[in-house]
Design an enzyme around this catalytic site. Sequence first.
Site, PDB file in Angstrom:
ATOM      1  CB  ALA A  12      -0.935  -0.004   1.208  1.00 52.16           C
ATOM      2  CD  GLU A  13       4.772   4.192   3.650  1.00 54.17           C
ATOM      3  OE1 GLU A  13       5.389   5.265   3.780  1.00 54.17           O
ATOM      4  OE2 GLU A  13       4.441   3.482   4.605  1.00 54.17           O
ATOM      5  CB  THR A  14       5.220   0.320  -2.625  1.00 56.04           C
ATOM      6  OG1 THR A  14       6.152  -0.158  -1.652  1.00 56.04           O
ATOM      7  CG2 THR A  14       5.874   0.385  -3.992  1.00 56.04           C
TER       8      THR A  14
END
Length: 140
Positions: free
Chosen positions: A63-65
């Site tokens: 998700a953060e990527t």
Amino acid sequence: MTDTDSFPQDAAGWQRAAAGTLIERTGIVLTEVSAGTTRGTMPVAGNTQPAGLLHGGATASLAETLGSVAAQSHAGPGRAAVGLELNVTHHRGVRSGQVHGVATALHLGRSTAAYEIVVTDDDERRVATARLTCMLLDAG
């Protein structure tokens, strides 16, 4: 990264830039990159916790990527996107196959960008929902 002018603008460029990073180690593959929507996949194998389920931290990394790459695309040359807040709600466990993530812009401002990231399994069932807010900084 210090050379913000060299951030890639496409999925293939980001994949090359990911060599030796967590992105490569988790097997994340970016398939579409834009400020509005960024997509990617990640294998479950190699990203599990001892009980054999996809590790929540691996889901958070996907998700953060996706959100960070999208935010960097929005920020543009000479600027950097850095994460301010990530939250993830895990809906179901996954034991095999791949997970697929789509980061969709919620807000594209001058100093912040926010994304909803939906992670699904191979059967298109929702595995997790995340929200990422990034701060956009000028280089230097």
